[in-house]
Design an enzyme around this catalytic site. Structure first.
Site, PDB file in Angstrom:
ATOM      1  N   CYS A   2       0.839  -1.191   0.000  1.00  0.00           N
ATOM      2  CA  CYS A   2       0.000   0.000   0.000  1.00  0.00           C
ATOM      3  C   CYS A   2       0.878   1.247   0.000  1.00  0.00           C
ATOM      4  O   CYS A   2       1.882   1.307   0.690  1.00  0.00           O
ATOM      5  CB  CYS A   2      -0.950   0.086   1.194  1.00  0.00           C
ATOM      6  SG  CYS A   2      -2.102  -1.266   1.309  1.00  0.00           S
ATOM      7  N   ARG A  27       3.996  -0.314  -4.698  1.00  0.00           N
ATOM      8  CA  ARG A  27       3.731  -0.853  -3.363  1.00  0.00           C
ATOM      9  C   ARG A  27       2.415  -1.643  -3.288  1.00  0.00           C
ATOM     10  O   ARG A  27       2.134  -2.285  -2.277  1.00  0.00           O
ATOM     11  CB  ARG A  27       3.672   0.289  -2.340  1.00  0.00           C
ATOM     12  CG  ARG A  27       4.936   1.108  -2.268  1.00  0.00           C
ATOM     13  CD  ARG A  27       4.779   2.233  -1.277  1.00  0.00           C
ATOM     14  NE  ARG A  27       4.633   1.713   0.067  1.00  0.00           N
ATOM     15  CZ  ARG A  27       5.637   1.465   0.888  1.00  0.00           C
ATOM     16  NH1 ARG A  27       6.869   1.689   0.501  1.00  0.00           N
ATOM     17  NH2 ARG A  27       5.421   1.004   2.093  1.00  0.00           N
ATOM     18  N   TRP A  75      -2.759  -2.826  -1.622  1.00  0.00           N
ATOM     19  CA  TRP A  75      -2.435  -4.251  -1.769  1.00  0.00           C
ATOM     20  C   TRP A  75      -3.269  -4.928  -0.699  1.00  0.00           C
ATOM     21  O   TRP A  75      -2.996  -4.790   0.491  1.00  0.00           O
ATOM     22  CB  TRP A  75      -0.930  -4.475  -1.547  1.00  0.00           C
ATOM     23  CG  TRP A  75      -0.498  -5.880  -1.800  1.00  0.00           C
ATOM     24  CD1 TRP A  75      -0.074  -6.401  -2.978  1.00  0.00           C
ATOM     25  CD2 TRP A  75      -0.424  -6.951  -0.831  1.00  0.00           C
ATOM     26  NE1 TRP A  75       0.251  -7.726  -2.810  1.00  0.00           N
ATOM     27  CE2 TRP A  75       0.046  -8.092  -1.507  1.00  0.00           C
ATOM     28  CE3 TRP A  75      -0.707  -7.055   0.528  1.00  0.00           C
ATOM     29  CZ2 TRP A  75       0.237  -9.317  -0.885  1.00  0.00           C
ATOM     30  CZ3 TRP A  75      -0.521  -8.280   1.156  1.00  0.00           C
ATOM     31  CH2 TRP A  75      -0.052  -9.395   0.455  1.00  0.00           C
ATOM     32  N   ASN A 101      -1.731   2.167   5.661  1.00  0.00           N
ATOM     33  CA  ASN A 101      -0.839   1.107   5.171  1.00  0.00           C
ATOM     34  C   ASN A 101      -0.436   0.286   6.385  1.00  0.00           C
ATOM     35  O   ASN A 101       0.164   0.825   7.313  1.00  0.00           O
ATOM     36  CB  ASN A 101       0.390   1.741   4.508  1.00  0.00           C
ATOM     37  CG  ASN A 101       1.506   0.734   4.277  1.00  0.00           C
ATOM     38  OD1 ASN A 101       1.249  -0.453   4.087  1.00  0.00           O
ATOM     39  ND2 ASN A 101       2.736   1.212   4.280  1.00  0.00           N
ATOM     40  N   GLY A 102      -0.782  -1.003   6.379  1.00  0.00           N
ATOM     41  CA  GLY A 102      -0.422  -1.858   7.516  1.00  0.00           C
ATOM     42  C   GLY A 102      -1.567  -2.801   7.834  1.00  0.00           C
ATOM     43  O   GLY A 102      -2.430  -3.046   6.993  1.00  0.00           O
ATOM     44  N   GLU A 488      17.503 -17.754  -7.594  1.00  0.00           N
ATOM     45  CA  GLU A 488      17.078 -16.400  -7.934  1.00  0.00           C
ATOM     46  C   GLU A 488      16.493 -16.352  -9.350  1.00  0.00           C
ATOM     47  O   GLU A 488      15.487 -15.691  -9.599  1.00  0.00           O
ATOM     48  CB  GLU A 488      18.277 -15.453  -7.769  1.00  0.00           C
ATOM     49  CG  GLU A 488      18.063 -14.005  -8.165  1.00  0.00           C
ATOM     50  CD  GLU A 488      16.959 -13.295  -7.409  1.00  0.00           C
ATOM     51  OE1 GLU A 488      16.424 -13.844  -6.429  1.00  0.00           O
ATOM     52  OE2 GLU A 488      16.586 -12.186  -7.833  1.00  0.00           O
ATOM     53  N   LYS A 492      12.680 -15.190 -10.294  1.00  0.00           N
ATOM     54  CA  LYS A 492      12.373 -14.115 -11.255  1.00  0.00           C
ATOM     55  C   LYS A 492      11.323 -14.596 -12.262  1.00  0.00           C
ATOM     56  O   LYS A 492      10.377 -13.890 -12.554  1.00  0.00           O
ATOM     57  CB  LYS A 492      13.623 -13.673 -12.030  1.00  0.00           C
ATOM     58  CG  LYS A 492      14.665 -12.905 -11.275  1.00  0.00           C
ATOM     59  CD  LYS A 492      14.281 -11.497 -10.887  1.00  0.00           C
ATOM     60  CE  LYS A 492      13.543 -11.451  -9.594  1.00  0.00           C
ATOM     61  NZ  LYS A 492      14.285 -11.375  -8.378  1.00  0.00           N
ATOM     62  N   GLU A 495       7.828 -14.975 -10.619  1.00  0.00           N
ATOM     63  CA  GLU A 495       7.199 -13.713 -10.235  1.00  0.00           C
ATOM     64  C   GLU A 495       6.532 -12.993 -11.387  1.00  0.00           C
ATOM     65  O   GLU A 495       5.459 -12.443 -11.230  1.00  0.00           O
ATOM     66  CB  GLU A 495       8.269 -12.756  -9.675  1.00  0.00           C
ATOM     67  CG  GLU A 495       8.661 -13.006  -8.263  1.00  0.00           C
ATOM     68  CD  GLU A 495       9.580 -11.898  -7.764  1.00  0.00           C
ATOM     69  OE1 GLU A 495      10.690 -11.763  -8.303  1.00  0.00           O
ATOM     70  OE2 GLU A 495       9.181 -11.182  -6.838  1.00  0.00           O
ATOM     71  N   HIS A 511      18.250 -36.748  -6.788  1.00  0.00           N
ATOM     72  CA  HIS A 511      17.574 -37.180  -5.562  1.00  0.00           C
ATOM     73  C   HIS A 511      16.086 -36.849  -5.581  1.00  0.00           C
ATOM     74  O   HIS A 511      15.477 -36.711  -4.534  1.00  0.00           O
ATOM     75  CB  HIS A 511      18.266 -36.553  -4.343  1.00  0.00           C
ATOM     76  CG  HIS A 511      19.705 -36.954  -4.237  1.00  0.00           C
ATOM     77  ND1 HIS A 511      20.111 -38.187  -3.818  1.00  0.00           N
ATOM     78  CD2 HIS A 511      20.839 -36.285  -4.557  1.00  0.00           C
ATOM     79  CE1 HIS A 511      21.419 -38.265  -3.860  1.00  0.00           C
ATOM     80  NE2 HIS A 511      21.894 -37.116  -4.308  1.00  0.00           N
ATOM     81  N   LYS A 610       6.016  -4.423  -3.853  1.00  0.00           N
ATOM     82  CA  LYS A 610       7.464  -4.262  -3.736  1.00  0.00           C
ATOM     83  C   LYS A 610       7.958  -4.417  -2.305  1.00  0.00           C
ATOM     84  O   LYS A 610       8.943  -5.091  -2.059  1.00  0.00           O
ATOM     85  CB  LYS A 610       7.853  -2.887  -4.295  1.00  0.00           C
ATOM     86  CG  LYS A 610       9.342  -2.635  -4.356  1.00  0.00           C
ATOM     87  CD  LYS A 610       9.999  -3.479  -5.415  1.00  0.00           C
ATOM     88  CE  LYS A 610      11.492  -3.307  -5.429  1.00  0.00           C
ATOM     89  NZ  LYS A 610      12.137  -4.404  -6.179  1.00  0.00           N
TER      90      LYS A 610
HETATM   91  O1  M6R Z   1      12.852  -5.346   0.452  1.00  0.00           O
HETATM   92  P1  M6R Z   1      13.356  -6.715   0.784  1.00  0.00           P
HETATM   93  O2  M6R Z   1      14.676  -7.015   0.142  1.00  0.00           O
HETATM   94  O3  M6R Z   1      13.378  -7.011   2.244  1.00  0.00           O
HETATM   95  O4  M6R Z   1      12.292  -7.691   0.133  1.00  0.00           O
HETATM   96  C1  M6R Z   1      12.383  -9.069   0.262  1.00  0.00           C
HETATM   97  C2  M6R Z   1      11.481  -9.780  -0.723  1.00  0.00           C
HETATM   98  O5  M6R Z   1      10.147  -9.417  -0.511  1.00  0.00           O
HETATM   99  C3  M6R Z   1      11.860  -9.447  -2.174  1.00  0.00           C
HETATM  100  O6  M6R Z   1      13.193  -9.737  -2.434  1.00  0.00           O
HETATM  101  C4  M6R Z   1      10.961 -10.214  -3.154  1.00  0.00           C
HETATM  102  O7  M6R Z   1      11.221 -11.578  -3.077  1.00  0.00           O
HETATM  103  C5  M6R Z   1      11.172  -9.669  -4.560  1.00  0.00           C
HETATM  104  N1  M6R Z   1       9.915  -9.440  -5.195  1.00  0.00           N
HETATM  105  C6  M6R Z   1      11.981 -10.558  -5.414  1.00  0.00           C
HETATM  106  O8  M6R Z   1      12.064 -10.133  -6.735  1.00  0.00           O
END
Ligand code: M6R
Length: 615
Positions: A2, A27, A75, A101-102, A488, A492, A495, A511, A610
């Site tokens: 948010c 956000r 969000w 926000n929260g 990673e 990506k 996501e 395994h 984010k």
């Molecule tokens: O802001 P942060 O690095 O603490 O965020 C951690 C994760 O939420 C963040 O890395 C998330 O996995 C990303 N969307 C990855 O691309």
């Protein structure tokens, strides 16, 4: 999670609020809304499901006048994304509008108690409880808005950044925070509010970062804002100058922030190393290490806590620190760590990694480790965010604002800082040889140039992406330093393209995951010429024997893997421990171009936000 924005001054609030919401849309983007007080003190509230552009279209024919307003991009946590659950929410009197926000954790009890007193609720959100409570207290106890807000905040349990306007107090905005970020911008006869400074910097670079349990009263007839705590005691805060420019938060000719951020990485890494790496003197210095030598040199153990991409960077950090510092390192998900009963004492150092500096689980894990006596070192990107303020010391990664929801440049920035950290601490401890120390520093300094060259593979990756767009599952394999890169790469892809992908250490394939492999399952293998190269080559043979198509990330000039794989991408040669910095680039691009081929919204993928400021 948010975004909130507010304006009070002499200009029309609406365009400022809409622009601000667009900057904060990373956000959260499932619904949006705005509340404005026009010049006859009428409260106009417009809300829609969808993005800020949908709100703009909806409000285009409405009365959007007024020099005071608050706005929100959501969000969803409690209540599905629709226009009723969108913020702002309005109190029963119709006078007060609030954005939040929260999460209000005790909302159910409060809601029931208010309902028993006759308050009618419109939405399914936790947030509405807050505005109804403030409204109820103000009407019932006949107190002013500030007293009502203070009293309500003493009752609610949870995390919040809020902003409130009241048509019976048309010159005032009240805002407050606890565990969710909030910044006040100080202009000439005008004030701004934002979840971060991005909606503000166009108008002023003077800001106040609020602390937990701060309540700010912004009166447009006063020169200064007033900040009080829950007991109405005045609090003084420094006005700071933000070092953020508009170019950093705009797309700069790229179709998406993610692509811009991928291409920015060479420059970002130079910024990250500036003033820290001295290639002439063969030296790496992190001021946080120099200032806290006794804690760090004598660490019995290091525990890295993080989430998502930052956790993957932490896995690379473990190998770097163990190699160069000879200190045992554990890497924990912050969300698990915070609810475990970890054996920690004052000989332990905790490294908290976070791009946003606001991740709720990481913040809670820091508090737990602090309570148990650990020394906390933060590695963050967002300047002035909550995590750097909660840690004992730390290093910023200095890669500039990251706006694409899928983290790219923050990952390589985190790995770069972790490399510098391991080298600098290893030097202090005498656990890294002079020859290795100098060799890695020299090569680290070469990485931005090598990355620049590597980024020219864009068209090749685009080609490969077209071929693999229709796969439903991907496997990503890597070993050693490249195992976290495989994790990673898979994250990506998941996501932004919504394709199922798993990362695995290459040798673990036999395994279990090998059972999944067939002609329909592309396998991305990082097979660079390092100590484990031959072993990975054998893994590729095992994959090919089962008819899967292989996309291999290989070292420049490799022939063996090239002859076996269906597609290859070459990386410049580098030190093994620095390979993640290069190997992650083609995987970021692969995810990006596959998502584009599938027509997905790469900067704002579904269900994500984010910064994850809620549990
Ligand atoms: O802001 P942060 O690095 O603490 O965020 C951690 C994760 O939420 C963040 O890395 C998330 O996995 C990303 N969307 C990855 O691309």
């Amino acid at each position: 999670m948010c975004g909130i924005v507010g304006y009070i001054g002499k200009k029309d609030a609406y365009p400022i609020l809409i622009k601000g919401l667009k900057r904060l849309e990373y956000r959260g983007y499932d619904s949006a809304g705005v509340a404005l007080l026009n010049n006859t003190n009428q409260l106009n509230v417009y809300k829609t499901k969808g993005k800020v552009a949908d709100l703009e279209a909806y409000a285009s024919e409405k009365d959007i006048s007024g020099c005071i307003g608050i706005a929100h991009t959501r969000w969803a946590t409690h209540g599905e994304p629709n226009s009723t659950n969108a913020h702002p929410h309005i109190g029963a009197s119709g006078n007060i509008a609030l954005i939040h926000n929260g999460i209000i954790e005790n909302y159910a009890v409060l809601k029931q108690s208010l309902q028993e007193k006759g308050v009618q609720f419109r939405s399914n959100t936790d947030t509405e409880v807050l505005v109804q409570l403030i409204d109820f207290i103000k009407t019932d106890k006949k107190v002013d808005l500030l007293t009502a807000v203070r009293t309500a905040l003493k009752i609610v349990i949870g995390a919040y950044a809020i902003a409130v306007i009241d048509k019976t107090n048309p010159d005032v905005v009240i805002a407050a925070r606890k565990s969710s970020p909030l910044v006040v911008g100080i202009g000439e006869e005008e004030f701004f509010l934002g979840s971060d400074a991005s909606p503000i910097i166009e108008y002023t670079d003077k800001v106040i970062y609020l602390d937990d349990e701060d309540i700010v009263v912004i009166d447009r007839n006063k020169k200064d804002v007033e900040i009080v705590d829950f007991n109405n005691e005045k609090i003084e805060h420094e006005i700071v100058t933000v070092e953020l420019n508009l170019a950093q938060i705009e797309k700069g000719g790229f179709p998406h922030f993610m692509l811009k951020e991928i291409f920015e990485q060479p420059d970002c890494l130079m910024d990250c190393m500036r003033g820290r790496i001295n290639v002439e003197a063969n030296n790496v210095t992190l001021s946080a290490i120099i200032d806290n030598k006794e804690h760090l040199i004598n660490a019995r153990r290091i525990i890295i806590i993080a989430c998502g991409t930052s956790w993957h960077a932490g896995l690379i950090g473990k190998q770097l620190i163990e190699n160069f510092c000879q200190i045992p390192v554990e890497v924990e998900y912050a969300s698990e760590f915070r609810y475990s009963n970890p054996v920690i004492n004052n000989q332990d150092v905790v490294i908290a990694i976070s791009q946003s500096g606001e991740t709720a689980d990481t913040l809670a894990a820091i508090e737990l480790a602090k309570k148990k006596g650990a020394f906390i070192y933060g590695i963050c990107n967002a300047i002035g965010s909550s995590i750097p303020r909660a840690t004992h010391t730390g290093s910023y990664i200095h890669v500039g604002p990251e706006i694409g929801v899928a983290s790219t440049k923050a990952f390589t920035g985190q790995v770069t800082v972790l490399t510098m950290f391991a080298l600098a601490l290893g030097k202090e401890r005498g656990s890294v040889s002079e020859e290795e120390y100098v060799r890695i520093i020299q090569e680290l300094n070469n990485i931005p140039e090598k990355m620049k060259e590597l980024l020219k593979i864009g068209d090749d990756v685009k080609q490969i992406s077209r071929i693999f767009t229709y796969a439903h599952n991907f496997l990503y394999l890597g070993r050693g330093f490249n195992y976290p890169v495989a994790l990673e790469g898979a994250l990506k892809l998941k996501e932004i393209s919504y394709i199922h992908a798993e990362g695995y250490p290459a040798a673990e394939m036999k395994h279990g995951p090998i059972a999944l492999i067939d002609a329909e399952m592309p396998v991305v293998v990082i097979a660079t010429k390092n100590a484990l190269y031959e072993k990975v080559v054998s893994n590729i043979q095992e994959i090919k024997a089962r008819k899967a198509r292989v996309i291999a990330i290989v070292s420049e000039g490799d022939v063996t893997v090239k002859n076996m794989a269906d597609a290859t991408i070459e990386l410049p040669q580098t030190e093994e421990c620095l390979e993640p910095l290069l190997a992650s680039i083609p995987l970021q691009m692969l995810a990006y171009y596959i998502a584009i081929c599938k027509g997905k919204d790469v900067d704002q993928p579904r269900n994500l936000a984010k910064s994850v400021t809620v549990e």
